[in-house]
Design a protein around this motif. Structure first.
Motif, short mmCIF file in Angstrom:
data_model
loop_
_atom_site.label_atom_id
_atom_site.label_comp_id
_atom_site.label_asym_id
_atom_site.label_seq_id
_atom_site.Cartn_x
_atom_site.Cartn_y
_atom_site.Cartn_z
N SER A 48 6.67 -46.56 49.67
CA SER A 48 5.23 -46.31 49.67
C SER A 48 4.53 -47.08 50.80
CB SER A 48 4.63 -46.71 48.32
OG SER A 48 3.23 -46.54 48.33
N ILE A 49 4.87 -48.37 50.94
CA ILE A 49 4.28 -49.19 51.99
C ILE A 49 4.66 -48.65 53.37
CG2 ILE A 49 4.25 -51.48 53.04
CD1 ILE A 49 4.72 -52.62 50.22
N ALA A 50 5.94 -48.35 53.54
CA ALA A 50 6.41 -47.86 54.84
C ALA A 50 5.77 -46.53 55.21
CB ALA A 50 7.93 -47.73 54.82
N THR A 51 5.57 -45.67 54.21
CA THR A 51 4.95 -44.36 54.48
C THR A 51 3.51 -44.52 54.95
OG1 THR A 51 6.34 -43.28 52.81
CG2 THR A 51 4.32 -42.14 53.48
N LYS A 52 2.77 -45.44 54.32
CA LYS A 52 1.39 -45.70 54.74
C LYS A 52 1.35 -46.33 56.13
CE LYS A 52 -0.58 -46.11 50.11
NZ LYS A 52 -1.23 -46.98 49.11
N MET A 53 2.27 -47.26 56.37
CA MET A 53 2.32 -47.87 57.70
C MET A 53 2.70 -46.86 58.76
SD MET A 53 4.07 -51.57 56.86
CE MET A 53 4.14 -52.02 58.59
N SER A 54 3.58 -45.94 58.42
CA SER A 54 3.96 -44.88 59.36
C SER A 54 2.76 -43.99 59.68
CB SER A 54 5.10 -44.05 58.78
OG SER A 54 5.48 -43.02 59.66
N ASP A 232 3.20 -50.83 68.31
CA ASP A 232 4.56 -51.37 68.43
C ASP A 232 4.89 -52.27 67.25
OD1 ASP A 232 4.85 -50.01 70.78
OD2 ASP A 232 4.46 -51.75 72.07
N ALA A 233 3.91 -53.10 66.84
CA ALA A 233 4.13 -54.02 65.72
C ALA A 233 4.36 -53.25 64.42
CB ALA A 233 2.94 -54.97 65.58
N LEU A 234 3.59 -52.18 64.22
CA LEU A 234 3.76 -51.37 63.01
C LEU A 234 5.14 -50.72 62.98
CD1 LEU A 234 0.29 -49.62 62.61
CD2 LEU A 234 1.35 -51.21 61.01
N LYS A 235 5.56 -50.19 64.12
CA LYS A 235 6.88 -49.55 64.18
C LYS A 235 7.99 -50.56 63.91
CE LYS A 235 5.37 -46.03 67.49
NZ LYS A 235 5.43 -45.55 68.89
N ALA A 236 7.82 -51.78 64.44
CA ALA A 236 8.81 -52.83 64.20
C ALA A 236 8.84 -53.20 62.71
CB ALA A 236 8.49 -54.06 65.04
N GLY A 237 7.65 -53.28 62.10
CA GLY A 237 7.59 -53.60 60.67
C GLY A 237 8.23 -52.53 59.81
N ILE A 238 7.97 -51.27 60.13
CA ILE A 238 8.58 -50.17 59.40
C ILE A 238 10.09 -50.20 59.55
CG2 ILE A 238 8.76 -47.66 59.27
CD1 ILE A 238 5.82 -47.58 60.27
N SER A 239 10.54 -50.52 60.75
CA SER A 239 11.98 -50.60 61.01
C SER A 239 12.65 -51.66 60.15
CB SER A 239 12.22 -50.89 62.50
OG SER A 239 13.61 -51.10 62.76
N VAL A 240 12.00 -52.83 60.05
CA VAL A 240 12.56 -53.92 59.25
C VAL A 240 12.68 -53.50 57.79
CG1 VAL A 240 12.10 -56.23 58.35
CG2 VAL A 240 11.80 -55.77 60.78
N MET A 241 11.68 -52.76 57.29
CA MET A 241 11.67 -52.39 55.87
C MET A 241 12.62 -51.24 55.54
SD MET A 241 7.74 -52.70 54.55
CE MET A 241 7.11 -51.50 55.72
N THR A 242 12.79 -50.31 56.45
CA THR A 242 13.49 -49.08 56.08
C THR A 242 14.79 -48.82 56.83
OG1 THR A 242 12.24 -47.75 57.70
CG2 THR A 242 11.29 -48.01 55.49
N ASP A 243 14.96 -49.35 58.01
CA ASP A 243 16.16 -49.03 58.79
C ASP A 243 17.39 -49.70 58.21
OD1 ASP A 243 14.49 -47.62 60.37
OD2 ASP A 243 14.76 -48.81 62.19
N ALA A 244 18.51 -49.02 58.36
CA ALA A 244 19.78 -49.56 57.86
C ALA A 244 20.36 -50.57 58.84
CB ALA A 244 20.78 -48.42 57.65
N ASN A 245 21.02 -51.57 58.28
CA ASN A 245 21.78 -52.52 59.10
C ASN A 245 23.14 -51.87 59.36
OD1 ASN A 245 23.53 -54.58 59.96
ND2 ASN A 245 22.31 -56.15 58.95
#
Length: 282
Positions: A48-54, A232-245
């Motif tokens: 939910s947070i990531a979707t709003k940030m996106s 850029d900061a938002l994209k980085a934040g979304i990446s941290v929350m949702t991207d796979a390691n």
């Protein structure tokens, strides 16, 4: 006790294999999509947070484009201001020459009139996409131009709003710069001084408009940098929350594949247990 109706070992091995297959499927999805959180079922709160940030990040991209158009509009008006100041310098030089008794006042007045027409044309045509900041209205009706400048969310999870930068029309026509007529030179110092005074009044209005527009151009330029950094900061934040390691996912995939093979063998062994009961009746 052995039973031909219930194979507890097989049931345990089967449940283990199902769990491993489920984890393996999730890991494969993670690797193929690059997302650890790809939908609400993975982690509803984070999703939910990531979707709003996106959504905010997409809005910042749009705002960045709007700021670019707004800055171009202001810069076109500033280019017009530069033309006006240069033209006023030319007219002032002609007015000064009009103090000389031997000057050809008819020619000087014609030159001044031609330069004044040039100024009127500059004011009229200093527009970008139909927006002219040198007139009394920017588009024929509105006295100012509003440029989307930022996205604001008052509370976590709350609705987002868009802030704007307002750029007012400079109204050079109302300031006595556009569509006015200079006093004709007639060979007297009085009329020459009058024209010079008219030019100076125009120059004051033009410089005031230029200072206002220059400040707005600088503000928009700074906001463009801020919006770019925010995006850029938002994209980085979304990446941290949702991207796979991917390193972790790769190691997990190999481990699960081994576990799957072992669980399959364990189930096969467990399924052979009822066969061993037959040996009791031989």
């Amino acid at each position: 006790m052995s039973s031909i109706l219930t194979n507890n070992s097989a049931m345990v091995a089967l449940q283990t294999l199902k769990t491993i297959n489920n984890d393996l499927s999730k890991t494969q999805d993670m690797i193929s999509t690059g997302k650890a959180i790809g939908s609400a079922k993975d982690n509803a709160a984070v999703w939910s947070i990531a979707t709003k940030m996106s959504s905010d990040a997409n809005m910042f991209n749009t705002i960045s484009d709007e700021l670019g158009v707004g800055k171009a509009t202001v810069d076109v008006a500033l280019a017009g201001i530069d033309q006006l100041t240069g033209t006023l310098d030319e007219i002032e030089a002609l007015a000064v020459s009009g103090k000389s008794e031997g000057a050809d006042f008819t020619k000087i007045n014609e030159q001044i009139e031609a330069l004044k027409e040039k100024m009127d044309s500059v004011v009229t045509n200093s527009q970008f996409n139909g927006i002219n900041l040198l007139n009394d209205t920017v588009d024929g009706t509105s006295a100012s131009l509003n440029i989307a400048s930022s996205v604001v969310r008052a509370t976590p999870g709350g609705d987002s709003t868009v802030d704007t930068i307002e750029v007012s029309a400079t109204n050079l026509s109302g300031a006595g710069v556009n569509n006015v007529t200079f006093t004709p030179l007639d060979g007297t110092s009085t009329t020459a001084d009058t024209v010079i005074g008219e030019i100076q009044a125009m120059r004051t209005a033009v410089l005031t408009a230029g200072a206002d527009l220059g400040a707005k151009s600088a503000q928009i330029g700074d906001q463009m940098k801020f919006v770019s950094a925010m995006g850029d900061a938002l994209k980085a934040g979304i990446s941290v929350m949702t991207d796979a390691n991917m390193e972790e996912a790769s190691a997990k995939l190999q481990a699960l594949q081994v576990q799957q093979q072992l669980a399959t063998q364990s189930l096969s062994i467990a399924n052979q247990a009822p066969q061993n009961i037959l040996s009791l009746f031989r």
